[in-house]
Enzyme design. Structure first.
Site, short mmCIF file in Angstrom:
data_model
loop_
_atom_site.label_atom_id
_atom_site.label_comp_id
_atom_site.label_asym_id
_atom_site.label_seq_id
_atom_site.Cartn_x
_atom_site.Cartn_y
_atom_site.Cartn_z
NE ARG A 195 49.28 44.19 28.89
CZ ARG A 195 49.26 44.21 27.56
NH1 ARG A 195 49.58 45.28 26.90
NH2 ARG A 195 48.89 43.13 26.89
CE LYS A 208 40.50 40.06 34.86
NZ LYS A 208 41.25 40.51 36.02
CG ASP A 209 40.16 39.37 29.31
OD1 ASP A 209 40.50 40.32 30.03
OD2 ASP A 209 40.78 38.28 29.28
CB CYS A 246 41.23 48.16 29.43
SG CYS A 246 40.90 46.42 29.58
NE ARG A 297 49.74 40.47 34.10
CZ ARG A 297 48.59 41.10 34.03
NH1 ARG A 297 48.03 41.57 35.12
NH2 ARG A 297 47.97 41.24 32.89
NE ARG A 319 39.21 46.06 38.61
CZ ARG A 319 39.73 45.33 39.59
NH1 ARG A 319 39.43 45.57 40.85
NH2 ARG A 319 40.56 44.34 39.32
NE ARG A 320 43.54 43.68 39.78
CZ ARG A 320 43.77 42.75 38.85
NH1 ARG A 320 44.79 42.89 38.03
NH2 ARG A 320 42.99 41.69 38.77
#
Length: 311
Positions: free
Chosen positions: A148, A82-83, A241, A154, A130-131
């Site tokens: 971040r 996904k990166d 992103c 996190r 997206r979230r």
């Protein structure tokens, strides 16, 4: 198989866990081969105080590693798919995609079990547009703030009480043996995953055909087909992103079923559609779904986000 394989990897806990896993698979298959991890600090690892969308998005976590590949400093790169941007540098390709982990998003909180139980105006941390957009759609009253840092950072910020809840990919938690931290998982209907979420890919030079052939034992066809469809979708939408885009495909009885979503950052505008096709052209399925989304309102949403007309 060559005697030494150098893996280019980010130095985060999660990236190292993934690379160490790949290293173990290669060494088990080829006991005579030595596999070395080469840690590379990427721009995305250095800039931790700015939302990804503002500093250039996806390529931030792979560019330096790709440069090391092109300069023959490493032999393969291990990425969270996904990166990886939709377009790759000339001379490189994603040759292998391993079996997908849980692709869903996890809800993590020390005060309740689901996002619906959060008190009015609770503070939720996530760095993903997206979230943010999908969460705002479910709970417009929540205060959604940027979060971040690596996965462990996190979680620490949550435990320090800076947030009432945070959202992370289930795959990352599982790979770090932290799945116990997830209080619940968002369903696909509530929060569609990021393109290629949960999949690990191996990037290598297109000229290294023998190396690719030797490593193909790690490729998982079902995941590969799904991820290729999702990346076709992302590529057509020029997605990075800085855009609330989600896409998820799954294989069932030789048919690929894909759902895609485009949303405004605030979550008040959302277009979500599904499409199915056989497995002969996974990228084509993704592109067709993207075209359909653009035609049914996605184009206006994206033009607003990009600040220019989508074509």
């Amino acid at each position: 198989m060559q005697k030494l394989i150098r893996i280019g990897t980010r130095a985060s806990l999660l990236a190292l866990a993934q690379s160490t896993w790949i290293k173990g698979l290669i060494e088990a298959q080829y006991p005579e081969t030595t596999v070395e991890l080469v840690k590379i600090i990427t721009k995305g690892d250095k800039i931790l105080d700015v939302p990804l969308a503002k500093v250039g998005g996806k390529g931030l976590f792979v560019k330096e590693i790709e440069e090391a590949l092109l300069n023959n400093e490493v032999d393969i790169a291990v990425h969270s798919m996904k990166d990886v941007p939709a377009e790759l540098p000339e001379g490189l390709h994603i040759g292998i995609i391993t079996k997908r982990e849980n692709p869903l998003d996890a809800f993590i909180s020390n005060i309740c079990a689901t996002c619906r139980e959060l008190p009015q105006g609770a503070k939720v941390g996530t760095s993903s547009l997206r979230r943010k957009s999908q969460l705002a759609n479910i709970r417009p009253d929540l205060v959604i703030e940027d979060l971040r840092g690596n996965l462990d950072t996190r979680l620490r910020k949550l435990d320090e009480g800076k947030y009432d809840a945070i959202i992370l990919a289930a795959a990352g938690l599982n790979r770090l043996s932290l799945s116990g931290r997830a209080k619940s998982f968002f369903t696909e209907a509530e929060m569609l995953p990021a393109v290629a979420q949960g999949a690990v890919g191996i990037e290598l030079r297109t000229s290294d055909a023998a190396l690719l052939a030797g490593l193909l034992f790690m490729d998982h066809q079902e995941t590969s087909l799904a991820v290729r469809a999702e990346r076709g979708f992302l590529h057509r939408l020029q997605g990075g992103c800085q855009v609330p885009i989600a896409g998820f495909a799954r294989l069932a009885e030789n048919t690929l079923h894909m759902t895609g979503l485009v949303a405004s950052v605030t979550g008040d505008k959302m277009v979500r559609l599904a499409l199915s096709a056989d497995t002969s052209d996974p990228e084509g399925l993704g592109v067709r779904l993207a075209e359909k989304l653009l035609a049914e309102g996605g184009k206006d949403i994206l033009s607003e986000v990009y600040g220019h007309e989508m074509h």
